[in-house]
Design a protein around this motif. Structure first.
Motif, PDB file in Angstrom:
ATOM      1  N   MET A 430      -2.392 -14.524  22.889  1.00 26.05           N
ATOM      2  CA  MET A 430      -1.424 -13.439  22.843  1.00 26.05           C
ATOM      3  C   MET A 430      -0.404 -13.662  21.730  1.00 26.05           C
ATOM      4  O   MET A 430       0.007 -12.724  21.043  1.00 26.05           O
ATOM      5  N   THR A 431       0.000 -14.885  21.531  1.00 23.42           N
ATOM      6  CA  THR A 431       0.954 -15.197  20.466  1.00 23.42           C
ATOM      7  C   THR A 431       0.348 -14.912  19.101  1.00 23.42           C
ATOM      8  O   THR A 431       1.000 -14.349  18.215  1.00 23.42           O
ATOM      9  N   ILE A 432      -0.923 -15.295  18.910  1.00 19.84           N
ATOM     10  CA  ILE A 432      -1.610 -15.028  17.644  1.00 19.84           C
ATOM     11  C   ILE A 432      -1.659 -13.529  17.378  1.00 19.84           C
ATOM     12  O   ILE A 432      -1.448 -13.068  16.246  1.00 19.84           O
ATOM     13  N   MET A 433      -1.917 -12.747  18.423  1.00 14.37           N
ATOM     14  CA  MET A 433      -2.052 -11.297  18.269  1.00 14.37           C
ATOM     15  C   MET A 433      -0.733 -10.617  17.930  1.00 14.37           C
ATOM     16  O   MET A 433      -0.723  -9.566  17.285  1.00 14.37           O
ATOM     17  N   THR A 434       0.381 -11.186  18.360  1.00 17.17           N
ATOM     18  CA  THR A 434       1.668 -10.490  18.224  1.00 17.17           C
ATOM     19  C   THR A 434       2.590 -11.085  17.164  1.00 17.17           C
ATOM     20  O   THR A 434       3.583 -10.456  16.805  1.00 17.17           O
ATOM     21  N   THR A 435       2.286 -12.284  16.669  1.00 22.19           N
ATOM     22  CA  THR A 435       3.190 -12.953  15.725  1.00 22.19           C
ATOM     23  C   THR A 435       3.443 -12.127  14.471  1.00 22.19           C
ATOM     24  O   THR A 435       4.574 -12.054  13.976  1.00 22.19           O
ATOM     25  N   THR A 436       2.399 -11.481  13.943  1.00 23.78           N
ATOM     26  CA  THR A 436       2.551 -10.749  12.678  1.00 23.78           C
ATOM     27  C   THR A 436       3.279  -9.418  12.833  1.00 23.78           C
ATOM     28  O   THR A 436       3.458  -8.705  11.837  1.00 23.78           O
ATOM     29  N   PHE A 437       3.689  -9.054  14.042  1.00 21.85           N
ATOM     30  CA  PHE A 437       4.517  -7.851  14.196  1.00 21.85           C
ATOM     31  C   PHE A 437       5.911  -8.066  13.597  1.00 21.85           C
ATOM     32  O   PHE A 437       6.567  -7.102  13.208  1.00 21.85           O
TER      33      PHE A 437
END
Length: 727
Positions: A430-437
């Protein structure tokens, strides 16, 4: 034949420091097959035939975390010749729990009690000989940080590995438990090698599903389990756990003499300030401000500006000499030898520009990595995760998720790479998916372009971009945690808070170089190849039925223009359905700062400033303010640049998860941008249509996903044991 020695120990016990000291530069870093946990192995200095494997830091061999699965699979499946068990001498009682499990594997064990210098300074005394006698394995004193005793420990591990048929003594449980274990060992028969029977018997008694699934014929131990649970009035896993602690307690008083001093340690005094409920966040903000001021604004910025503006610019100053930049030198050389125009364009605008795009980030990253390595090594980053856990847990994320997001504000690639510090696989994904926001440095030119061209440089545009990113992270955390893939509470936050200490220069530089080199290798190759492809698609096309290289004013005929025209209809509901905007968003996948440069080329400007000030007027005439903000939101939230996508692919280590992450980011960006444009247009112009209805339906669905109740936890459990075999 080579000898394999496994380093095993709790997190923050000094294992990695010892590994670096024993192997030096003879290291090989990668990922364990099928998982994202880092794999380190190296050759012992002075011994070409001795391989040392640095296992992940774990608290036990029970398969509750991905690291424990990896470590246990290696120890059971690979069967190293010896285990060098590193124990933190400042907290020896807790560390001995893992030691008892390691000795049950039937693999020769050497125990190295680390941080003995700190133990002595505190006034405590560990009786090494007594500890060795009670445990039944050889024990040595070391200080991995100072390098004392480490060579002796390595030599003893090699010596014990060379001894054949060396079965170390195993500690005894209570008589009732020993009786049941003996019965189970008898039932195992020849299915399990003699030296492994003890470990398998204990795991079967604990009802370990992973061990049961590995055995071809599981013995029927139901009767023994029922009997021991009835006699001791507890489940067998709790019984075994309690027995371990009873055993440790029975020997610790004889092996450890504690100082009578009750004064607080230096670490305790520091923690009273840096983890204070009111002071923790301001102190952390100040520390991070200094880190980013040095790495992004000052030192790192100076180095990056020199690489971008001088080394890969028109002219560079090298030791007082004024020399042309690499692109100028390359262009002059290629012109002098009569190189074809297309090949010159490929080399200068494709390959050299691609390499420059990668190397331009490296100086800032190296400076940032030095600071982060220092903060991690000295023990402060563990406190940061502890502080932020209170906030992030409310949104379904772990406190450790904050560090990748913070780093991602500089560049998404190291931010994604930093997610590997999160033990729980679901929280990591989940962190990987949202970090680039979180808007990275490469997105700042897009923000500056939209703010200047459409909003007259309004000061609220840039902060709003960060609020959009933060809102996307919070909402994603709430929504994804309610799905079957991510359901359940964040993993219990268990983190060792090591004593503060001054890191060695070698360890800090080694950590910095490992991270930096990984970026150069992985991200560099991806962005280099993609830049070449974009260059070719931009400068080649069909004119009058002939495929050829195009002039600057013929870009409407390029492959990229044709592709943009093909997909531009997708963005009509978002307010910017022309091919130039579609192409700009597409080239932003290579590197987000390409968006501004692409607009410059497509609108007839060969070179533009970082904020694209030359094309403000032209861009303002091509789209409305609401459409421009929709364009900004889409580029902030959609799939990141190829370099970051390469990092996502590497950290996910699973193709399906990679495409799910990229698809989720892009879909969320599209939905939010559509809602921004349709609702914004309704408010500003009163225009109402089909897609306005779609926008309100999407908003209603989004609100429902946020407020709907969570699924029952029994329906959402994820077996971490199955992840180890994922491909």
């Amino acid at each position: 034949m080579s000898i394999k020695i496994a380093l095993a120990g709790n997190p923050n016990c000094g294992k990695t420091t010892l590994f670096n000291a024993l192997t030096g530069s003879n290291q090989f870093v990668g990922n364990w097959p099928g998982v994202t946990v880092e794999k380190k192995e190296g050759k012992l200095k002075g011994h070409k035939d001795v391989i040392i494997m640095d296992l992940p830091g774990i608290y036990s061999l029970s398969p509750y975390t991905l690291e424990e699965v990896v470590a246990r699979n290696y120890l059971i499946g690979e069967r190293p010749d010896a285990i060098l068990n590193i124990v933190d001498g400042t907290n020896i009682e807790r560390n001995l729990y893992l030691s008892t499990q390691l000795m049950e594997l039937g693999i020769p064990v050497i125990m190295a009690v680390n941080m003995m210098d700190i133990v002595e300074k505190s006034g405590d005394k560990i009786h090494i000989n007594k500890l060795s006698e009670k445990l039944g394995c050889e024990v040595v004193e070391i200080s991995a940080l100072k390098g004392t005793g480490i060579q002796k420990a390595a030599e003893k591990a090699v010596a014990i590995a060379n001894q054949k048929n060396n079965k170390p003594p195993v500690h005894k449980f209570a008589a009732e438990v020993e009786s049941v274990l003996d019965s189970i060992e008898d039932k195992l028969g020849n299915d399990v090698p003699e030296e492994q029977k003890r470990f398998f018997a204990i795991k079967l008694l604990e009802k370990d599903e992973k061990i049961q699934s590995q055995m071809k014929r599981v013995p029927d131990v139901t009767e023994e389990i029922t009997r021991i649970e009835r006699e001791l009035d507890d489940d067998t896993e709790s019984i075994i756990t309690n027995e371990r602690y009873v055993y440790i307690s029975s020997i610790i008083d004889q092996c450890l003499t504690r100082s009578m001093k009750n004064k607080l340690t230096i670490s305790d005094k520091i923690d009273r300030i840096v983890t204070n409920r009111f002071l923790a966040l301001p102190i952390f903000a100040a520390v991070m401000f200094i880190v980013y001021y040095a790495s992004v604004t000052t030192v790192g910025s100076w180095a990056t500006d020199w690489v971008n503006d001088s080394l890969f610019g028109d002219e560079m100053n090298l030791f007082g000499l004024q020399l042309p930049g690499i692109p100028v030198m390359a262009e002059s050389f290629l012109t002098a030898i009569g190189c074809a125009d297309w090949l010159q364009g490929l080399l200068v605008n494709g390959i050299i520009a691609g390499v420059g795009a990668v190397l331009g980030f490296v100086p800032q990253m190296l400076v940032l990595f030095i600071f982060l390595a220092f903060l991690e090594s000295c023990g402060y980053m563990a406190r940061v995760a502890f502080i932020m856990d209170r906030v992030f847990r409310k949104f379904g994320l772990s406190g450790k998720s904050f560090i990748p997001m913070l780093i991602g504000s500089g560049c998404g690639v190291p931010g994604i790479m930093a997610s590997r510090t999160i033990e729980n696989d679901r929280d990591r994904k989940m962190t990987i998916m949202t970090t680039t926001f979180i808007p990275c440095g490469a997105k700042l030119p897009i923000i500056a372009l939209i703010a200047g061209a459409l909003f007259d440089g309004a000061s609220w545009v840039a902060p709003s971009a960060y609020f959009v990113g933060i809102a996307a992270i919070i909402c994603s955390g709430i929504i994804l945690k309610k799905t079957r893939m991510f359901a359940g509470d964040p993993a219990p936050f268990v983190m060792e808070l090591p004593a503060y200490h001054m890191p060695t220069v070698g360890n800090v530089l080694r950590s910095m170089w490992e991270r930096g080199w990984s970026f150069i290798k992985k991200a560099g190759t991806i962005i280099l190849l993609s830049t070449i492809v974009v260059w070719f698609a931009s400068y080649f096309g069909w004119v009058d039925g002939q495929f050829r290289m195009l002039e600057a004013m013929e870009l409407d005929h390029s492959i990229l223009a044709k592709l943009g025209s093909t997909i531009s209809w997708l963005f009509i509901p978002l307010g910017w359905g022309n091919w130039k905007s579609a192409v700009a968003a597409l080239t932003g996948l290579v590197a987000k700062e390409n968006v501004v440069g692409t607009f410059g080329i497509l609108y007839g400007f060969a070179e533009v400033a970082e904020d694209g000030s030359e094309i403000w007027g032209t861009l303002a005439g091509s789209m409305t303010a609401v459409a421009a903000y929709s364009f900004l939101v889409f580029n902030l939230l959609c799939a990141p640049c190829f370099a970051a996508m390469g990092a996502i692919k590497r950290e996910m280590n699973n193709t399906r998860w990679f495409w799910f992450a990229v698809g989720y980011q892009t879909l969320l960006a599209y939905i939010v941008a559509l809602c921004v444009y349709q609702v914004g247009t309704l408010i500003t112009t009163g225009s109402f249509g089909f897609f306005t209805v779609v926008a309100f339906a999407l908003i209603a669905g989004f609100i429902y996903l946020l407020v709907r109740p969570e699924k029952a936890k029994s329906e959402s459990k994820v077996k971490l044991t199955s992840i180890a075999g994922a491909k």
